[in-house]
Scaffold this motif. Structure first.
Motif, PDB file in Angstrom:
ATOM      1  N   UNK A 158      -5.648  -0.624  11.758  1.00 29.59           N
ATOM      2  CA  UNK A 158      -5.136   0.229  10.694  1.00 29.59           C
ATOM      3  C   UNK A 158      -6.313   0.827   9.929  1.00 29.59           C
ATOM      4  N   UNK A 159      -6.252   2.144   9.714  1.00 29.22           N
ATOM      5  CA  UNK A 159      -7.257   2.862   8.942  1.00 29.22           C
ATOM      6  C   UNK A 159      -6.699   3.107   7.545  1.00 29.22           C
ATOM      7  N   UNK A 160      -7.549   2.933   6.531  1.00 31.19           N
ATOM      8  CA  UNK A 160      -7.129   3.116   5.141  1.00 31.19           C
ATOM      9  C   UNK A 160      -7.804   4.334   4.527  1.00 31.19           C
ATOM     10  N   UNK A 161      -7.073   5.014   3.655  1.00 31.26           N
ATOM     11  CA  UNK A 161      -7.642   6.151   2.931  1.00 31.26           C
ATOM     12  C   UNK A 161      -8.582   5.648   1.844  1.00 31.26           C
ATOM     13  N   UNK A 162      -9.345   6.568   1.270  1.00 35.79           N
ATOM     14  CA  UNK A 162     -10.294   6.202   0.218  1.00 35.79           C
ATOM     15  C   UNK A 162      -9.587   5.761  -1.064  1.00 35.79           C
ATOM     16  N   UNK A 163      -8.274   5.935  -1.134  1.00 31.49           N
ATOM     17  CA  UNK A 163      -7.514   5.468  -2.306  1.00 31.49           C
ATOM     18  C   UNK A 163      -7.434   3.952  -2.362  1.00 31.49           C
ATOM     19  N   UNK A 164      -7.635   3.281  -1.223  1.00 34.20           N
ATOM     20  CA  UNK A 164      -7.556   1.822  -1.159  1.00 34.20           C
ATOM     21  C   UNK A 164      -8.957   1.261  -1.412  1.00 34.20           C
ATOM     22  N   UNK A 165      -9.127   0.555  -2.517  1.00 37.35           N
ATOM     23  CA  UNK A 165     -10.424   0.007  -2.895  1.00 37.35           C
ATOM     24  C   UNK A 165     -10.659  -1.321  -2.183  1.00 37.35           C
ATOM     25  N   UNK A 166     -11.806  -1.447  -1.524  1.00 38.02           N
ATOM     26  CA  UNK A 166     -12.131  -2.677  -0.803  1.00 38.02           C
ATOM     27  C   UNK A 166     -13.572  -3.081  -1.087  1.00 38.02           C
ATOM     28  N   UNK A 167     -13.815  -4.378  -0.923  1.00 40.61           N
ATOM     29  CA  UNK A 167     -15.175  -4.917  -0.913  1.00 40.61           C
ATOM     30  C   UNK A 167     -15.259  -5.861   0.273  1.00 40.61           C
ATOM     31  N   UNK A 168     -16.360  -5.807   1.005  1.00 39.49           N
ATOM     32  CA  UNK A 168     -16.483  -6.630   2.196  1.00 39.49           C
ATOM     33  C   UNK A 168     -17.880  -7.226   2.286  1.00 39.49           C
ATOM     34  N   UNK A 169     -17.971  -8.396   2.918  1.00 35.24           N
ATOM     35  CA  UNK A 169     -19.260  -9.078   3.043  1.00 35.24           C
ATOM     36  C   UNK A 169     -19.233  -9.980   4.272  1.00 35.24           C
ATOM     37  N   UNK A 170     -20.437 -10.317   4.764  1.00 31.87           N
ATOM     38  CA  UNK A 170     -20.594 -11.123   5.978  1.00 31.87           C
ATOM     39  C   UNK A 170     -21.475 -12.323   5.683  1.00 31.87           C
ATOM     40  N   UNK A 171     -21.126 -13.464   6.285  1.00 34.51           N
ATOM     41  CA  UNK A 171     -21.944 -14.658   6.173  1.00 34.51           C
ATOM     42  C   UNK A 171     -22.327 -15.164   7.558  1.00 34.51           C
ATOM     43  N   UNK A 207      -5.494  10.862  15.512  1.00 30.12           N
ATOM     44  CA  UNK A 207      -5.549  10.319  14.151  1.00 30.12           C
ATOM     45  C   UNK A 207      -6.694  10.904  13.331  1.00 30.12           C
ATOM     46  N   UNK A 208      -7.536  11.707  13.958  1.00 33.88           N
ATOM     47  CA  UNK A 208      -8.726  12.199  13.249  1.00 33.88           C
ATOM     48  C   UNK A 208      -8.362  13.134  12.109  1.00 33.88           C
ATOM     49  N   UNK A 247       0.848  -1.188   0.000  1.00 33.83           N
ATOM     50  CA  UNK A 247       0.000   0.000   0.000  1.00 33.83           C
ATOM     51  C   UNK A 247       0.891   1.248   0.000  1.00 33.83           C
ATOM     52  N   UNK A 248       0.482   2.315  -0.681  1.00 37.42           N
ATOM     53  CA  UNK A 248       1.240   3.562  -0.562  1.00 37.42           C
ATOM     54  C   UNK A 248       1.356   3.962   0.910  1.00 37.42           C
ATOM     55  N   UNK A 249       2.543   4.355   1.352  1.00 35.37           N
ATOM     56  CA  UNK A 249       2.738   4.644   2.780  1.00 35.37           C
ATOM     57  C   UNK A 249       1.788   5.700   3.335  1.00 35.37           C
ATOM     58  N   UNK A 250       1.309   6.614   2.480  1.00 36.47           N
ATOM     59  CA  UNK A 250       0.399   7.651   2.968  1.00 36.47           C
ATOM     60  C   UNK A 250      -1.066   7.258   2.805  1.00 36.47           C
ATOM     61  N   UNK A 251      -1.326   5.967   2.469  1.00 32.72           N
ATOM     62  CA  UNK A 251      -2.698   5.513   2.249  1.00 32.72           C
ATOM     63  C   UNK A 251      -3.251   4.737   3.435  1.00 32.72           C
ATOM     64  N   UNK A 290      -7.353  12.200   4.547  1.00 32.73           N
ATOM     65  CA  UNK A 290      -7.257  11.050   3.638  1.00 32.73           C
ATOM     66  C   UNK A 290      -8.624  10.535   3.208  1.00 32.73           C
ATOM     67  N   UNK A 291      -9.689  11.169   3.698  1.00 33.41           N
ATOM     68  CA  UNK A 291     -11.045  10.704   3.409  1.00 33.41           C
ATOM     69  C   UNK A 291     -11.167   9.222   3.772  1.00 33.41           C
TER      70      UNK A 291
END
Length: 369
Positions: A175-188, A110-111, A89-93, A117-118
């Motif tokens: 760890x908190x990620x910026x909006x530059x990191x694309x994720x998809x998440x789901x629960x079962x 951290x706020x 990941x980019x260090x600033x992401x 970083x949105x």
């Protein structure tokens, strides 16, 4: 770039060296590592973390301890094992934060970064010994502006360490990620509902006194059926309380343990605080429906991906895995069967975190794309 490694061995040095060999030459761009160890090695986690920091030069790490850990198509249960993933990941992401132990104000430093970083997504690990941990989950999601959290609570018969840069314990870290990191998440879900929804009409703390304005135990007995009602001790680990989530468009619900009954006064004790007016239903641990829901979840998340995932993390309940799907890593193999051979690590948790809540008997999958 995501790379994973995993190994089981009697000694931590052997498992760590095997993992290091699997990782190969670590690129200089690698910036974040995920590290999970089984509780057999929990006492050695300080040395294990120091080993991977020194040998890989990856500067930031997050992780936890579990009764079991997992990697792509492989589960390690009740044995000494390590599962590790590194990513560039980019260090600033992203931003690693230590444990929130007393109050959400401890996250205040951290706020500003989160706003800049949105940031609206975080991978977190919690200490089950801190009764405030479920509250911290909700408050942290609010602190990052309706953020979405994924993760799990440490499950350990020894030290309850989490990793957030260095070793920590006693609260919620990650760890908190910026909006530059694309994720998809789901629960079962791992439990299926029995019967209909009811209303808690009288309660005290975690004890249901009346449900639908009737003795709570009478309602439970009707839902579980005559055979189990004759001996509710047989229902332990099989029948649970479920609480539908208000406003959920997927029929989502939180599962909690039944922790006791009072046959004389017809009371039911549940593993969470209750409030009059809460909606409650009873659920059963159901292997077939759990497998079907796992496959449904995997089809759903696959359909939402705009491009193939680079890697992911998976947090499953310690009551799932080998206990529900069998000894041959069937839960993780099902994920590989549906999504392919993607780098994936995680652990079997003492409670799973999704969005802003603490769940039980679920699996929470996150894919980075």
């Amino acid at each position: 770039m995501f790379r994973i490694a995993h190994a089981g061995a009697p000694e931590w040095q052997q498992a760590a060296n095997t993992c290091l060999a699997q990782l190969g030459d670590v690129p200089a761009e690698a910036s974040l590592g995920f590290l999970y160890v089984t509780d057999h090695l929990a006492g050695h986690l300080p040395q294990i973390l120091a080993f991977f920091k020194e040998q890989t030069d990856v500067p930031q790490w997050v992780g936890s301890v579990g009764v079991g850990v997992c990697a792509t198509s492989q589960e390690y249960n009740d044995q000494p094992a390590i599962s590790v993933m590194i990513a560039d990941f980019p260090p600033d992401a992203f931003r690693v934060f230590p444990a929130i132990k007393s109050g959400i104000d401890e996250f205040a430093g951290h706020r500003a970064w989160c706003d800049q970083a949105d940031a609206h997504f975080a991978v977190v690990h919690g200490d089950p010994r801190n009764p405030k941990t479920p509250v911290f989950i909700t408050e942290l999601a609010d602190a990052i502006h309706d953020g979405f959290l994924v993760g799990g609570l440490t499950s350990s018969r020894g030290p309850n360490f989490q990793i957030a840069g260095g070793l920590t314990e006693g609260g919620l870290s990650g760890v908190v990620f910026s909006s530059r990191v694309a994720v998809a998440t789901a629960l079962t879900q791992g439990c299926s509902p029995l019967g209909k929804k009811h209303e808690i009409t009288e309660c005290q703390d975690n004890i249901a006194i009346r449900i639908d304005d009737r003795p709570a135990l009478d309602v439970l007995n009707e839902e579980v059926g005559e055979i189990l009602a004759r001996d509710l001790r047989r229902a332990a680990g099989y029948i649970f309380a479920g609480f539908p989530i208000k406003g959920s468009d997927t029929g989502d619900y939180i599962v909690r343990n039944l922790v006791g009954i009072d046959p004389d006064n017809k009371l039911v004790a549940i593993g969470d605080e209750l409030n009059a007016g809460d909606t409650i239903m009873f659920c059963r641990r159901d292997i077939r429906s759990a497998y079907e829901d796992l496959v449904r979840m995997l089809h759903d998340i696959k359909g939402r991906l705009e491009r193939p995932p680079k890697g992911g993390v998976y947090y499953s309940c310690l009551g799932r895995g080998a206990h529900m799907f069998g000894e041959n890593s069937e839960e993780l193999k099902t994920i590989r069967q549906e999504l392919g051979d993607i780098p994936l690590v995680g652990f079997f948790a003492n409670g799973e975190i999704s969005h802003n809540r603490l769940y039980g008997f679920t699996g929470v999958l996150t894919l980075f794309s």
